[in-house]
Design an enzyme around this catalytic site. Structure first.
Site, short mmCIF file in Angstrom:
data_model
loop_
_atom_site.label_atom_id
_atom_site.label_comp_id
_atom_site.label_asym_id
_atom_site.label_seq_id
_atom_site.Cartn_x
_atom_site.Cartn_y
_atom_site.Cartn_z
N LYS A 35 0.73 -1.17 -0.07
CA LYS A 35 0.11 0.20 0.00
C LYS A 35 0.88 1.31 -0.07
CE LYS A 35 -0.42 -0.13 5.04
NZ LYS A 35 -1.07 -0.61 6.21
N ARG A 129 -10.83 -0.34 14.69
CA ARG A 129 -10.71 0.55 13.26
C ARG A 129 -11.72 -0.15 12.32
NH1 ARG A 129 -4.61 1.17 11.03
NH2 ARG A 129 -5.20 -1.14 10.44
N TYR A 254 15.22 29.37 9.76
CA TYR A 254 13.69 30.14 10.13
C TYR A 254 13.73 30.03 11.87
CZ TYR A 254 12.12 30.05 5.45
OH TYR A 254 12.10 30.00 4.12
N MET A 302 11.67 23.93 3.91
CA MET A 302 11.05 23.12 2.64
C MET A 302 12.08 22.25 1.98
SD MET A 302 8.14 24.30 -0.08
CE MET A 302 6.69 24.75 1.04
#
Ligand SMILES: *Cc1c(COP(=O)(O)O)cnc(C)c1O
Length: 373
Positions: A35, A129, A254, A302
């Site tokens: 998956k 679930r 940052y 990023m």
């Protein structure tokens, strides 16, 4: 030159890890879980390397069809089943098996002209679930056994705590419930994920469902994959693209959360959170630069992150960096960033190119002709 960040995919490590899975559970059939684009590794070449598995499991219908169209003849199981009657036609056309876990799916099957559907009937033994409550199971099993759409039923469950040593009581409770409920069901069964495969042989049964361990990562936070002889499949590499000297009091990145307490030398690596590196990895997270462990400093941005090169004065621009994989276990990064290897691997960005290693040419089994991906 493109950006130097790349994910190296070691296909031989995949086949090696499959062999390790077989050693853990020699009598079980293996449903290789692919998956989420094979946990970020790329679907088709991963499935090709794992073609000696006995089946594939995933939950994206388009990816399942893609596997079938690429020539794989294995059972292919949709782990969340189907969501609408329209999808049932595709399941039939592509001979896909489905997990059945709620009454709406049973209703859709009741009115269907579908034939030869193999299902995995899921019981909720405590994870809460997916799955039918144990009390509902006998009636549902009976109903589905008599449904002409269905040719084979395998019963399954999923463990919530097979990976946590402290919660063994819950694990035992789930296992016990499953065995009680299915005692009179004439079916094969499937329960084990990677953690259960390694830790609880009594869960192996007919089908095991390994995911993470195939990719060479440990399902246990306190272990690395090497403890189980697993080899990392993905190695995320990049390069140093800038080097700076800092004075005491200078900041990095940052928000200036990192401030130099003394003169320092730092390197900038072409890898950021848009590549899939965790933004929450704190100062101190290990990064392998020129085969030496350095520490990440400041906030991951990023496209870039910074490393401390003060004690590595031989490092230059364009020197190699490993973010995780061979030489730097991914579990260390996951622990530092307070996440799991599953999230790191499956978050690899599509903008990161993949380099596939050559597969072991000793392997005699029939290769499958792949379409390009
Ligand atoms: C993802 C998944 C697995 C594989 O789990 P790992 O911990 O990666 O081995 C097995 N079963 C189900 C139902 C899953 O969703």
């Amino acid at each position: 030159m493109p950006r130097p960040i790349q994910a190296y995919i070691d296909l031989e490590a995949l086949t090696h890890n499959l062999t390790i899975v077989r050693q853990y559970a020699p009598n079980a059939r293996i449903m290789a879980v692919v998956k989420a684009n094979a946990y970020g590794h790329g679907l088709l070449h991963t499935a090709q390397a794992l073609r000696n598995a006995d089946g594939f499991a995933l939950l994206e219908l388009d990816a399942a069809i893609c596997l079938r169209e690429a020539g794989f003849r294995h059972p292919i199981l949709l782990l969340e089943g189907f969501f609408s009657t329209q999808e049932l036609a595709l399941l039939e056309k592509y001979r896909l098996s489905a997990v059945i876990h709620h009454n709406e799916q049973v209703a859709m099957l009741t009115n269907s002209t579908h034939r030869n559907l193999d299902i995995f009937l899921k019981i909720n033994t405590g994870m809460n679930r997916l799955g039918f409550a144990p009390e509902q199971f006998p009636a549902i099993f009976e109903k589905l056994s008599n449904n002409p759409a269905i040719s084979q039923i395998t019963v399954m469950t999923h463990f919530a705590t097979a990976d946590s040593a402290i919660n063994n009581v819950r694990f035992c409770h789930q296992l016990q419930r499953f065995d009680e409920v299915t005692r009179n069901a004439p079916s094969s069964c499937s329960m084990a994920n990677s953690a259960a495969i390694i830790r609880y042989p009594e869960t192996h049964r007919d089908w095991i469902r390994p995911g993470l361990m195939l990719y060479g990562a440990s399902p246990f936070a306190a272990h690395t994959a090497a403890d189980f002889k697993l080899k990392p499949v993905m190695t995320l590499v990049s390069k140093i693209i800038a080097v700076h000297h800092l004075k005491k009091g200078d900041i990095v990145g940052y928000s200036g959360s990192f401030q130099a307490e003394k003169p320092m030398r730092i390197g900038i690596v072409a890898c950021g959170y848009a590549d899939g590196y965790p933004r929450h990895a704190p100062t101190g997270t290990p990064v392998l630069v020129n085969n030496q462990i350095c520490r990440l400093i400041g906030k991951v941005s990023m496209d870039m992150l910074a490393v401390d090169l003060t004690d590595s004065n031989n490092v230059r621009v364009s020197n190699p960096v490993t973010l995780w994989g061979q030489g730097l276990p991914i579990e260390k990064i996951a622990n530092a960033a307070e996440t799991v290897s599953y999230e790191l691997l499956s978050s690899l960005s599509t903008r990161v190119g993949m380099i596939l290693s050559e597969e072991n040419s000793q392997d005699q089994s029939t290769p499958i002709q792949l379409q390009s991906n």
